[in-house]
Design a protein around this motif. Structure first.
Motif, PDB file in Angstrom:
ATOM      1  N   ALA A 120      45.784  43.796  21.251  1.00  0.00           N
ATOM      2  CA  ALA A 120      46.230  42.809  22.133  1.00  0.00           C
ATOM      3  C   ALA A 120      46.276  43.937  23.420  1.00  0.00           C
ATOM      4  O   ALA A 120      45.697  43.363  24.554  1.00  0.00           O
ATOM      5  CB  ALA A 120      47.830  42.661  21.854  1.00  0.00           C
ATOM      6  N   LYS A 121      46.596  45.134  23.359  1.00  0.00           N
ATOM      7  CA  LYS A 121      46.567  45.948  24.688  1.00  0.00           C
ATOM      8  C   LYS A 121      44.998  46.062  24.875  1.00  0.00           C
ATOM      9  O   LYS A 121      44.823  45.977  26.452  1.00  0.00           O
ATOM     10  CB  LYS A 121      47.035  47.331  24.359  1.00  0.00           C
ATOM     11  N   ASN A 122      44.053  46.243  23.964  1.00  0.00           N
ATOM     12  CA  ASN A 122      42.632  46.489  24.554  1.00  0.00           C
ATOM     13  C   ASN A 122      42.390  44.914  25.227  1.00  0.00           C
ATOM     14  O   ASN A 122      41.560  45.173  26.185  1.00  0.00           O
ATOM     15  CB  ASN A 122      41.779  46.476  23.278  1.00  0.00           C
ATOM     16  N   ASN A 123      42.598  43.961  24.913  1.00  0.00           N
ATOM     17  CA  ASN A 123      42.361  42.685  25.513  1.00  0.00           C
ATOM     18  C   ASN A 123      42.853  42.468  26.802  1.00  0.00           C
ATOM     19  O   ASN A 123      42.136  41.781  27.783  1.00  0.00           O
ATOM     20  CB  ASN A 123      42.446  41.454  24.436  1.00  0.00           C
ATOM     21  N   LEU A 124      44.314  42.871  26.924  1.00  0.00           N
ATOM     22  CA  LEU A 124      44.778  42.795  28.151  1.00  0.00           C
ATOM     23  C   LEU A 124      44.098  43.526  29.058  1.00  0.00           C
ATOM     24  O   LEU A 124      44.064  43.258  30.192  1.00  0.00           O
ATOM     25  CB  LEU A 124      46.265  42.879  27.905  1.00  0.00           C
ATOM     26  N   GLN A 125      43.730  44.724  28.712  1.00  0.00           N
ATOM     27  CA  GLN A 125      43.046  45.808  29.679  1.00  0.00           C
ATOM     28  C   GLN A 125      41.937  45.011  30.282  1.00  0.00           C
ATOM     29  O   GLN A 125      41.565  45.120  31.678  1.00  0.00           O
ATOM     30  CB  GLN A 125      42.922  47.166  29.109  1.00  0.00           C
ATOM     31  N   THR A 126      40.974  44.373  29.312  1.00  0.00           N
ATOM     32  CA  THR A 126      39.790  43.794  29.817  1.00  0.00           C
ATOM     33  C   THR A 126      40.047  42.710  30.606  1.00  0.00           C
ATOM     34  O   THR A 126      39.579  42.493  31.644  1.00  0.00           O
ATOM     35  CB  THR A 126      39.041  43.374  28.708  1.00  0.00           C
ATOM     36  N   ALA A 127      41.194  41.882  30.364  1.00  0.00           N
ATOM     37  CA  ALA A 127      41.579  40.794  31.297  1.00  0.00           C
ATOM     38  C   ALA A 127      42.194  41.284  32.819  1.00  0.00           C
ATOM     39  O   ALA A 127      41.487  40.696  33.871  1.00  0.00           O
ATOM     40  CB  ALA A 127      42.621  39.918  30.554  1.00  0.00           C
ATOM     41  N   GLN A 128      42.724  42.361  32.637  1.00  0.00           N
ATOM     42  CA  GLN A 128      43.439  42.976  33.840  1.00  0.00           C
ATOM     43  C   GLN A 128      42.278  43.500  34.669  1.00  0.00           C
ATOM     44  O   GLN A 128      41.860  43.151  36.056  1.00  0.00           O
ATOM     45  CB  GLN A 128      44.249  44.022  33.712  1.00  0.00           C
ATOM     46  N   ALA A 129      41.139  44.021  34.290  1.00  0.00           N
ATOM     47  CA  ALA A 129      39.877  44.799  34.850  1.00  0.00           C
ATOM     48  C   ALA A 129      39.101  43.218  35.523  1.00  0.00           C
ATOM     49  O   ALA A 129      38.399  43.370  36.790  1.00  0.00           O
ATOM     50  CB  ALA A 129      38.819  45.408  33.671  1.00  0.00           C
TER      51      ALA A 129
END
Length: 154
Positions: A120-129
């Motif tokens: 989930a964190k990996n996907n959130l980081q991608t979304a944030q970027a």
């Protein structure tokens, strides 16, 4: 030269008629798709998730490339506890459109519910970027969410 003039005129008229037919067809298709989509949104807002699912599936059957509808369909499936189908839809949107931050955000939500915080964190980081470039306010909200997740895991 005068003999080719009527043939040229007929050919031009046929092209114009074909163009008008195509415009009419696409206008009709757009109108039908729009009606199904709006009905799906209304049903979703009324929490009639199975009805919304049916309408969104109609839109996809007409326009198979519409990622926005796929995201809504994923939301509807998630609300019906059809987690595997929702996950697959979000992943499909990511494969088709890897710069769509909404797909990463929705997938992260599903992964959190499935107790997969790292994914989930990996996907959130991608979304944030991805949000950072076009919607910095959303990027800030995602960053706050990431901070909360990191605080809980510490």
């Amino acid at each position: 030269m005068l003999e080719t003039l009527p043939t040229t005129n007929i050919f031009a008229i046929l092209i114009v008629i074909a163009g008008i037919f195509l415009l009419g067809y696409f206008a009709w298709k757009t109108l039908i798709t729009s009606n199904y989509f709006q009905k799906g949104i209304n049903l979703y807002q009324q929490k009639d998730y199975s009805g919304a699912e049916a309408e969104f599936r109609k839109v996809i059957s007409i326009n198979s490339t519409n990622d926005v509808v796929r995201l809504f369909l994923g939301d509807v499936l998630y609300q019906q506890d059809k987690i595997a189908e929702a996950t697959e839809l979000f992943q499909e949107v990511i494969r088709r459109s890897p710069k769509n931050p909404e797909a990463y955000l929705r997938l992260a939500n599903v992964l959190m519910q499935q107790n997969q915080p790292e994914a989930a964190k990996n996907n959130l980081q991608t979304a944030q970027a991805l949000f950072q470039k076009r919607q910095p306010e959303k990027a800030k909200k995602v960053a706050q969410l990431l901070e909360k997740i990191n605080a809980k895991s510490s």
